[in-house]
Design a protein around this motif. Sequence first.
Motif, PDB file in Angstrom:
ATOM      1  N   GLY A 155       0.848  -1.190   0.000  1.00 55.31           N
ATOM      2  CA  GLY A 155       0.000   0.000   0.000  1.00 55.31           C
ATOM      3  C   GLY A 155       0.884   1.241   0.000  1.00 55.31           C
ATOM      4  N   ASN A 156       0.604   2.156  -0.900  1.00 55.47           N
ATOM      5  CA  ASN A 156       1.313   3.436  -0.931  1.00 55.47           C
ATOM      6  C   ASN A 156       0.297   4.498  -0.519  1.00 55.47           C
ATOM      7  N   TRP A 157       0.382   4.901   0.750  1.00 57.21           N
ATOM      8  CA  TRP A 157      -0.624   5.843   1.264  1.00 57.21           C
ATOM      9  C   TRP A 157      -0.422   7.258   0.723  1.00 57.21           C
ATOM     10  N   LYS A 158       0.729   7.506   0.119  1.00 58.91           N
ATOM     11  CA  LYS A 158       1.070   8.858  -0.362  1.00 58.91           C
ATOM     12  C   LYS A 158       0.906   9.857   0.789  1.00 58.91           C
ATOM     13  N   MET A 159       0.431  11.071   0.526  1.00 64.09           N
ATOM     14  CA  MET A 159       0.330  12.065   1.607  1.00 64.09           C
ATOM     15  C   MET A 159      -1.100  12.064   2.167  1.00 64.09           C
ATOM     16  N   GLY A 212      11.772   6.386  -6.467  1.00 65.64           N
ATOM     17  CA  GLY A 212      11.532   6.732  -7.869  1.00 65.64           C
ATOM     18  C   GLY A 212      10.079   6.680  -8.296  1.00 65.64           C
ATOM     19  N   HIS A 213       9.166   6.876  -7.335  1.00 69.59           N
ATOM     20  CA  HIS A 213       7.750   6.948  -7.728  1.00 69.59           C
ATOM     21  C   HIS A 213       7.588   8.048  -8.772  1.00 69.59           C
ATOM     22  N   SER A 214       6.665   7.879  -9.685  1.00 64.72           N
ATOM     23  CA  SER A 214       6.538   8.861 -10.781  1.00 64.72           C
ATOM     24  C   SER A 214       6.204  10.252 -10.254  1.00 64.72           C
ATOM     25  N   GLU A 215       5.531  10.310  -9.075  1.00 62.26           N
ATOM     26  CA  GLU A 215       5.253  11.645  -8.508  1.00 62.26           C
ATOM     27  C   GLU A 215       6.550  12.310  -8.058  1.00 62.26           C
ATOM     28  N   ARG A 216       7.501  11.538  -7.574  1.00 63.59           N
ATOM     29  CA  ARG A 216       8.810  12.095  -7.197  1.00 63.59           C
ATOM     30  C   ARG A 216       9.586  12.486  -8.462  1.00 63.59           C
ATOM     31  N   TYR A 237       6.197  -1.736 -11.828  1.00 64.49           N
ATOM     32  CA  TYR A 237       5.877  -1.086 -13.095  1.00 64.49           C
ATOM     33  C   TYR A 237       4.591  -0.300 -12.899  1.00 64.49           C
ATOM     34  N   GLU A 238       4.706   1.026 -13.018  1.00 62.69           N
ATOM     35  CA  GLU A 238       3.551   1.895 -12.810  1.00 62.69           C
ATOM     36  C   GLU A 238       3.422   2.859 -13.996  1.00 62.69           C
ATOM     37  N   PRO A 239       2.606   2.500 -14.989  1.00 61.76           N
ATOM     38  CA  PRO A 239       2.413   3.441 -16.094  1.00 61.76           C
ATOM     39  C   PRO A 239       1.796   4.735 -15.544  1.00 61.76           C
ATOM     40  N   TRP A 297       0.119   7.075 -16.749  1.00 59.47           N
ATOM     41  CA  TRP A 297      -1.249   7.363 -17.184  1.00 59.47           C
ATOM     42  C   TRP A 297      -2.291   6.541 -16.417  1.00 59.47           C
ATOM     43  N   ALA A 298      -1.848   5.542 -15.678  1.00 65.27           N
ATOM     44  CA  ALA A 298      -2.796   4.705 -14.928  1.00 65.27           C
ATOM     45  C   ALA A 298      -2.833   5.063 -13.444  1.00 65.27           C
ATOM     46  N   ILE A 299      -1.912   5.932 -13.010  1.00 67.09           N
ATOM     47  CA  ILE A 299      -1.824   6.229 -11.578  1.00 67.09           C
ATOM     48  C   ILE A 299      -2.880   7.245 -11.165  1.00 67.09           C
ATOM     49  N   GLY A 300      -3.761   6.820 -10.273  1.00 72.15           N
ATOM     50  CA  GLY A 300      -4.766   7.717  -9.722  1.00 72.15           C
ATOM     51  C   GLY A 300      -5.804   8.172 -10.728  1.00 72.15           C
ATOM     52  N   THR A 301      -5.839   7.542 -11.898  1.00 72.48           N
ATOM     53  CA  THR A 301      -6.751   8.004 -12.947  1.00 72.48           C
ATOM     54  C   THR A 301      -7.989   7.136 -13.072  1.00 72.48           C
ATOM     55  N   GLY A 320       1.425  -1.324 -10.648  1.00 72.54           N
ATOM     56  CA  GLY A 320       0.734  -0.256  -9.927  1.00 72.54           C
ATOM     57  C   GLY A 320       0.085   0.697 -10.899  1.00 72.54           C
ATOM     58  N   GLY A 321      -1.084   1.206 -10.521  1.00 74.26           N
ATOM     59  CA  GLY A 321      -1.818   2.148 -11.376  1.00 74.26           C
ATOM     60  C   GLY A 321      -3.269   1.745 -11.414  1.00 74.26           C
ATOM     61  N   SER A 322      -4.032   2.352 -10.487  1.00 76.01           N
ATOM     62  CA  SER A 322      -5.477   2.087 -10.405  1.00 76.01           C
ATOM     63  C   SER A 322      -5.802   0.605 -10.236  1.00 76.01           C
ATOM     64  N   MET A 323      -4.934  -0.130  -9.542  1.00 76.20           N
ATOM     65  CA  MET A 323      -5.302  -1.505  -9.199  1.00 76.20           C
ATOM     66  C   MET A 323      -6.318  -1.421  -8.066  1.00 76.20           C
ATOM     67  N   ASN A 324      -7.367  -2.231  -8.174  1.00 82.96           N
ATOM     68  CA  ASN A 324      -8.401  -2.181  -7.143  1.00 82.96           C
ATOM     69  C   ASN A 324      -8.991  -3.572  -6.930  1.00 82.96           C
ATOM     70  N   GLY A 371       1.014  -6.106  -6.384  1.00 82.99           N
ATOM     71  CA  GLY A 371       0.634  -4.745  -6.737  1.00 82.99           C
ATOM     72  C   GLY A 371       1.178  -3.700  -5.787  1.00 82.99           C
ATOM     73  N   LEU A 372       1.347  -2.498  -6.332  1.00 85.57           N
ATOM     74  CA  LEU A 372       1.628  -1.315  -5.512  1.00 85.57           C
ATOM     75  C   LEU A 372       0.363  -0.470  -5.625  1.00 85.57           C
ATOM     76  N   ILE A 373      -0.303  -0.303  -4.493  1.00 86.54           N
ATOM     77  CA  ILE A 373      -1.672   0.209  -4.501  1.00 86.54           C
ATOM     78  C   ILE A 373      -1.746   1.580  -3.854  1.00 86.54           C
ATOM     79  N   GLY A 374      -2.302   2.553  -4.553  1.00 87.03           N
ATOM     80  CA  GLY A 374      -2.481   3.883  -3.987  1.00 87.03           C
ATOM     81  C   GLY A 374      -3.861   4.017  -3.360  1.00 87.03           C
ATOM     82  N   GLY A 375      -4.790   4.576  -4.121  1.00 93.25           N
ATOM     83  CA  GLY A 375      -6.136   4.878  -3.611  1.00 93.25           C
ATOM     84  C   GLY A 375      -6.803   3.728  -2.864  1.00 93.25           C
ATOM     85  N   ALA A 376      -6.762   2.533  -3.447  1.00 94.40           N
ATOM     86  CA  ALA A 376      -7.470   1.399  -2.842  1.00 94.40           C
ATOM     87  C   ALA A 376      -6.785   0.887  -1.573  1.00 94.40           C
TER      88      ALA A 376
HETATM   89  P1  PGA Z   1      -3.203   4.384  -7.553  1.00 94.76           P
HETATM   90  O1  PGA Z   1      -1.683   4.729  -7.197  1.00 94.76           O
HETATM   91  O2  PGA Z   1      -3.437   2.958  -7.127  1.00 94.76           O
HETATM   92  O3  PGA Z   1      -4.027   5.353  -6.777  1.00 94.76           O
HETATM   93  O4  PGA Z   1      -3.347   4.539  -9.030  1.00 94.76           O
HETATM   94  C1  PGA Z   1      -0.654   3.783  -7.348  1.00 94.76           C
HETATM   95  C2  PGA Z   1       0.664   4.413  -7.011  1.00 94.76           C
HETATM   96  O5  PGA Z   1       0.865   5.600  -7.315  1.00 94.76           O
HETATM   97  O6  PGA Z   1       1.543   3.746  -6.427  1.00 94.76           O
END
Ligand code: PGA
Length: 248
Positions: free
Chosen positions: A8-12, A93-97, A165-167, A169-173, A209-213, A229-234
């Motif tokens: 789980g990547n809780w981000k901020m 190296g997260h894409s947001e960084r 692997y986190e495309p 275009w799929a992150i948080g979208t 990773g990228g909108s996996m739910n 998976g590397l999971i953000g929102g979910a």
């Molecule tokens: P997401 O984020 O699951 O919300 O798309 C994944 C991530 O940025 O690691």
Amino acid sequence: MRKTIVAGNWKMNASKESVKKLIAGILSGMDGVKSEVLVCAPFPYLSQVESLIVGSEIRLGAQNLNINESGAFTGEVSASMIKDFGAKHVIVGHSERRSIYGETSAIVAEKVKASLEAGLTPLLCVGESLEQREGGKTESVVAEQINAVIELVGINVFNNIIVAYEPVWAIGTGVTASPEQAQSVHLFIRSLLGENNETIAQTTPILYGGSMNAGNANELIACPDIDGGLIGGAALKAEDFLHICKAG
Ligand code: PGA
């Protein structure tokens, strides 16, 4: 056989109250989870999570680190500080960084090196933007990101690295890569590692990773080269996160 890892990547996103509820929720549903489960918390909450997960199967990680061990780097956090709070992993190296904070592949490689030297397992994130995918550059972008790390630290340490692997275009979208799209890049990454060392390539976990739910995790994790998976929102909802932890 590679183990499935769900991180789980809780981000901020956190507060003392929400962390307490989220960890309690995850702990209450861990029965039957066979994957390795990891939560990557914002720095101020590492200590709280450390005490809440004592004696459980949940592992703790951070989301970033500074490449230096200590010193005059106001506002920064080192690998040894992260370790001090019981964390074993760190996202690098997260894409947001890379996109918001200008982290180049060279900086990311230095961060991988610093985490390995401190005994932390880096989750090395790679992935292309939509423009790069549409321009047919997915493989060259991912290869550049991975090769920068291989060049600095060598292939042999990849047995202590988790690739994600986190495309972009799929992150948080809400737009997830299809299992075919993801599997194809995962296979490419494994072949790239294999050009350097086939045994390492077969044992390195590569997460998607990228909108996996909860709804799409099963079919993604079922792909032969997707090891979790590397999971953000979910990852912020215990029920959804647990569902993903039970997938695959
Ligand atoms: P997401 O984020 O699951 O919300 O798309 C994944 C991530 O940025 O690691």
